[in-house]
Design an enzyme around this catalytic site. Structure first.
Site, PDB file in Angstrom:
ATOM      1  N   ASP A  82       0.845  -1.203   0.000  1.00  0.00           N
ATOM      2  CA  ASP A  82       0.000   0.000   0.000  1.00  0.00           C
ATOM      3  C   ASP A  82       0.886   1.262   0.000  1.00  0.00           C
ATOM      4  OD1 ASP A  82      -2.498   1.234   0.209  1.00  0.00           O
ATOM      5  OD2 ASP A  82      -2.539   1.147   2.404  1.00  0.00           O
ATOM      6  N   HIS A 178      -7.756   9.260   5.040  1.00  0.00           N
ATOM      7  CA  HIS A 178      -7.214   8.150   5.825  1.00  0.00           C
ATOM      8  C   HIS A 178      -7.394   8.430   7.321  1.00  0.00           C
ATOM      9  CE1 HIS A 178      -4.645   7.409   2.141  1.00  0.00           C
ATOM     10  NE2 HIS A 178      -5.204   6.240   2.361  1.00  0.00           N
ATOM     11  N   GLY A 179      -7.702   7.401   8.055  1.00  0.00           N
ATOM     12  CA  GLY A 179      -7.668   7.500   9.518  1.00  0.00           C
ATOM     13  C   GLY A 179      -8.885   8.134  10.164  1.00  0.00           C
ATOM     14  N   GLY A 208     -11.381   3.926   3.843  1.00  0.00           N
ATOM     15  CA  GLY A 208     -12.685   3.276   3.954  1.00  0.00           C
ATOM     16  C   GLY A 208     -13.308   3.334   5.340  1.00  0.00           C
ATOM     17  N   VAL A 229      -9.794  -0.774   3.944  1.00  0.00           N
ATOM     18  CA  VAL A 229     -10.131  -0.516   5.347  1.00  0.00           C
ATOM     19  C   VAL A 229      -8.882  -0.792   6.185  1.00  0.00           C
ATOM     20  CG1 VAL A 229     -11.634  -1.075   7.302  1.00  0.00           C
ATOM     21  CG2 VAL A 229     -12.512  -1.293   4.962  1.00  0.00           C
TER      22      VAL A 229
HETATM   23  P1  13P Z   1      -8.388   3.871   6.644  1.00  0.00           P
HETATM   24  O1  13P Z   1      -7.262   3.526   7.568  1.00  0.00           O
HETATM   25  O2  13P Z   1      -8.856   5.261   6.816  1.00  0.00           O
HETATM   26  O3  13P Z   1      -9.485   2.857   6.668  1.00  0.00           O
HETATM   27  O4  13P Z   1      -7.759   3.837   5.155  1.00  0.00           O
HETATM   28  C1  13P Z   1      -7.121   2.687   4.692  1.00  0.00           C
HETATM   29  C2  13P Z   1      -6.451   2.952   3.412  1.00  0.00           C
HETATM   30  O5  13P Z   1      -6.972   3.595   2.539  1.00  0.00           O
HETATM   31  C3  13P Z   1      -5.113   2.392   3.212  1.00  0.00           C
HETATM   32  O6  13P Z   1      -4.496   2.887   2.080  1.00  0.00           O
END
Ligand code: 13P
Length: 279
Positions: A82, A178-179, A208, A229
């Protein structure tokens, strides 16, 4: 059922109109619980790791677990790196056996993003590995966000990007962050619909955790094929760990405290997959 590339599982999702859940593994402990959840739901799964977590656990250790579980549990598993911004991390992940990588050039100029993504695509595709690119930016890490116009993916940029870069999936900026785990975001659906009409490529939702579950179906209908997620899983695991370790005797078996944390992850993933598969 096997260890797969992102391209393969996204084709399945496109053909059968569902979204594939992509879940960030924050340690090695939770990976079997994640794959087991997908197996129980009869769905493919993307296990993804940040570069930092990949370095902490060891890339080849993630590969070994994902490959062996994909084979033994008869489930389609993709292992995806990622948000890699450094090409060296991508090369190392591919050498270790990751089946998919994301090159995140969203902080670069448009021109440089195209140039570098193209290099990654050539390198990865020559080795049978899929690539996710990003156009527009996904804000994040703290609550109380405001979406700046510039964070949204501009459809004309995305069209041009895809003409130049043969990525297998495209992360788009449509209002997520994110987060975001204490509130929910307002997605820009007119933009998502426009992107869906103009781009003939699987799209990816990042951030997500901050997306309302009642929006999932509409996202699937509009070409979102990979949905990430991360934070929700991290928060659930940590909350349960605080509870378990807060109460434990110091000589209690570790597994008695860790299995309940992994069970939380398993539950979340099964629930998400059911929504993504329209069950
Ligand atoms: P979240 O941690 O906000 O769910 O996002 C995950 C993500 O998009 C990882 O690239």
């Amino acid at each position: 059922m096997a260890y797969k590339t992102l391209k393969e599982v996204l084709k399945d999702a496109e053909d059968n109109n569902f979204t594939v859940g992509a879940f960030n593994a924050h340690n090695l402990e939770m990976v079997p619980a994640m794959i087991e959840a997908a197996h129980e739901e009869g769905a493919p799964v993307v296990i993804q790791t940040s570069v930092a977590t990949a370095r902490y656990v060891g890339m080849s250790n993630f590969v070994a677990v994902c490959k062996s579980m994909a084979t033994n549990e008869a489930v389609d598993v993709v292992l995806h790196l990622d948000h890699a911004r450094d090409i060296k991390d991508i090369e190392d992940a591919i050498a270790a056996g990751y089946s998919s990588v994301m090159f995140d050039g969203s902080l670069l100029s448009f021109k440089e993003n195209i140039e570098k993504t193209k290099r990654v695509v050539d390198f990865a595709h020559a080795r049978g590995v899929s690539v996710e690119g990003e156009i527009g930016t996904i804000g994040g890490t703290e609550e109380g966000f405001t979406v700046k116009e510039g964070n949204y993916t501009r459809p004309e940029d995305a069209v041009k990007f895809l003409q130049e870069c043969d990525v297998d999936a495209l992360a788009v900026g449509v209002g997520t962050h994110h987060g975001q785990f204490q509130s929910k975001t307002k997605l820009n659906f007119p933009l998502i619909e426009e992107l869906h009409k103009k781009l003939n490529r699987p799209m990816v939702i990042h951030g997500g955790t901050g997306v309302k579950e009642e929006d999932y179906h509409r996202l699937t209908e509009n070409g979102i094929r990979k949905f990430n997620v991360g934070t929700e899983i991290l928060v659930a695991w940590t909350k349960k760990a605080k509870e378990m370790f807060g109460e434990t005797e110091v000589n209690n078996s570790l597994r008695n405290n860790i299995i309940p944390c992994n069970d939380e992850v398993n539950k979340i993933i099964k629930h998400k997959i059911e929504l993504f598969m329209n069950k």
